[in-house]
Design an enzyme around this catalytic site. Structure first.
Site, PDB file in Angstrom:
ATOM      1  N   GLU A 158       0.786  -1.241   0.000  1.00 14.62           N
ATOM      2  CA  GLU A 158       0.000   0.000   0.000  1.00 14.62           C
ATOM      3  C   GLU A 158       0.820   1.294   0.000  1.00 14.62           C
ATOM      4  O   GLU A 158       0.727   2.099   0.944  1.00 14.62           O
ATOM      5  CB  GLU A 158      -0.973  -0.007   1.178  1.00 14.62           C
ATOM      6  CG  GLU A 158      -2.013  -1.109   1.066  1.00 14.62           C
ATOM      7  CD  GLU A 158      -3.072  -1.065   2.154  1.00 14.62           C
ATOM      8  OE1 GLU A 158      -2.917  -0.275   3.115  1.00 14.62           O
ATOM      9  OE2 GLU A 158      -4.064  -1.810   2.044  1.00 14.62           O
ATOM     10  N   GLU A 270      -5.631  -7.877  -0.628  1.00 14.97           N
ATOM     11  CA  GLU A 270      -6.358  -7.689   0.627  1.00 14.97           C
ATOM     12  C   GLU A 270      -7.808  -7.376   0.316  1.00 14.97           C
ATOM     13  O   GLU A 270      -8.104  -6.548  -0.548  1.00 14.97           O
ATOM     14  CB  GLU A 270      -5.782  -6.537   1.462  1.00 14.97           C
ATOM     15  CG  GLU A 270      -4.463  -6.811   2.143  1.00 14.97           C
ATOM     16  CD  GLU A 270      -4.052  -5.660   3.057  1.00 14.97           C
ATOM     17  OE1 GLU A 270      -4.941  -4.877   3.476  1.00 14.97           O
ATOM     18  OE2 GLU A 270      -2.852  -5.538   3.346  1.00 14.97           O
TER      19      GLU A 270
END
Length: 349
Positions: A158, A270
């Site tokens: 991320e 995710e």
């Protein structure tokens, strides 16, 4: 275990996605779980107090449930305490031992550098953390697992507050370092903006991931794009609501179109929901997008499991079903263990 759980409404059975197109000699659809714990705490925390790797019993429980992959988060600073320095032998041994345990249980591992494009809080590409240092880290780590078909390199978790062009430069440098030492492993490449499917085409950081990240350069052409997607109000996964289910599913469909248009593949690294009925419906819909588009998607990894999550954590699937997460597992169960060939990925080259 295994835990034999009654299936909820049927999820489309998986069709084999050609992981061999991305990781030589290995054909399977990745049905993964993030096993969290090694990214917990601060870099100086003692092992077993501030952070933990998944136990053998936890790994076995998820393997018995039919998961064939684990995304393994860990911290860059623990593995390489000094930029451009050698990898810490003790920490590397913990990772290697975990990889061996996963391998013994027939599971592929995604090594996930869980650092948000930062090292000790400083952004990659700044004077104190130059792009070359990030490339050096991956040169060293990839040499350890070079050409192990069951080890996938997740470049970074991320990235955010970094422009897409700046992040692309860092990603390309890391990929080049990996290939230069002779490692042909599959590489997962995120975008910036938390690598959200919902933010893939947005321009609030400047040029969008959609316009920039198609310029990934890989001499082995052995990479896929990793995105994350949650269904809560701000798409963070930190809230118990699932008010953005429709938006999340739409974002995954749009990203699928981008993958197909660019003739590349993706991985949903995710995603997760709480056990509310409407949230589980959204969970199924997100899995369906991946399962129904095997040419575009290599698979998915649910967030999350791990040894240290509290029992009341809303999205967590626990290795002991009495601790929670059984409804999410029931929703995933119809595709777990189906039409996969874990053994073909469970070899060292």
């Amino acid at each position: 275990m295994p835990r034999m759980l009654a299936a909820s409404a049927a999820i489309i059975a998986t069709t084999l996605a050609p992981l061999s197109a991305q990781a030589a000699g290995c054909e399977m659809t990745l049905h993964g779980i993030n096993l969290s714990g090694a990214e917990f705490g601060q870099p100086g925390d003692p092992y077993g107090q501030g952070y933990i790797y998944p136990s053998e019993s936890t790994i076995k429980a998820f393997a018995d449930d039919g998961f064939n992959a684990v995304r393994l988060p860990f911290l860059w600073e623990r593995l390489q305490p000094t930029l451009n320095g050698t990898l810490d032998a003790t920490e590397l041994s913990r990772i290697k031992d975990t990889v061996e345990t996963l391998r013994d249980n027939g599971m592929v591992v995604i090594l996930d550098v869980h650092n948000y494009a930062r090292y000790h809080g400083e952004m990659i590409g700044t004077p104190n953390v130059p792009v070359a240092a990030f490339a050096d880290f991956w040169k060293r780590l990839s040499a350890v697992f070079a050409n192990d078909d069951d080890v996938i390199f997740g470049l970074m978790n991320e990235p955010h507050d970094i422009s897409a062009p700046a992040w692309l430069a860092a990603a390309n440098a890391a990929i080049d370092a990996i290939r230069t030492i002779g490692a042909g492993n599959l590489v997962l490449v995120p975008g910036t903006a938390w690598t959200g499917a919902h933010s893939w085409s947005q321009t609030f950081y400047g040029p969008s991931n959609a316009s920039v990240m198609a310029q990934v350069v890989d001499s082995s052409n052995n990479f896929a794009y990793e995105v994350h997607q949650y269904t809560d109000d701000d798409f963070s996964g930190k809230n118990a609501d699932c008010s953005k289910i429709d938006d999340a599913v739409s974002a995954l469909n749009d990203f699928t179109s981008w993958l197909n248009a660019n003739d590349v593949q993706g991985f949903l690294g995710e995603f997760g929901t709480t056990e509310q009925i409407q949230c589980l419906r959204g969970l199924k819909q997100m899995v369906d997008v991946v399962q129904q588009n095997p040419r575009a998607w290599l698979g998915w990894a649910y967030w999350a499991g791990g040894d240290w999550w509290p029992k009341d954590s809303p999205m967590i699937i626990h290795s002991n079903p009495r601790d929670g997460g059984t409804q999410q597992l029931r929703t995933l169960q119809p595709v777990l263990g189906s039409n996969t060939t874990r053994a073909s990925c469970n070899t060292k080259s």
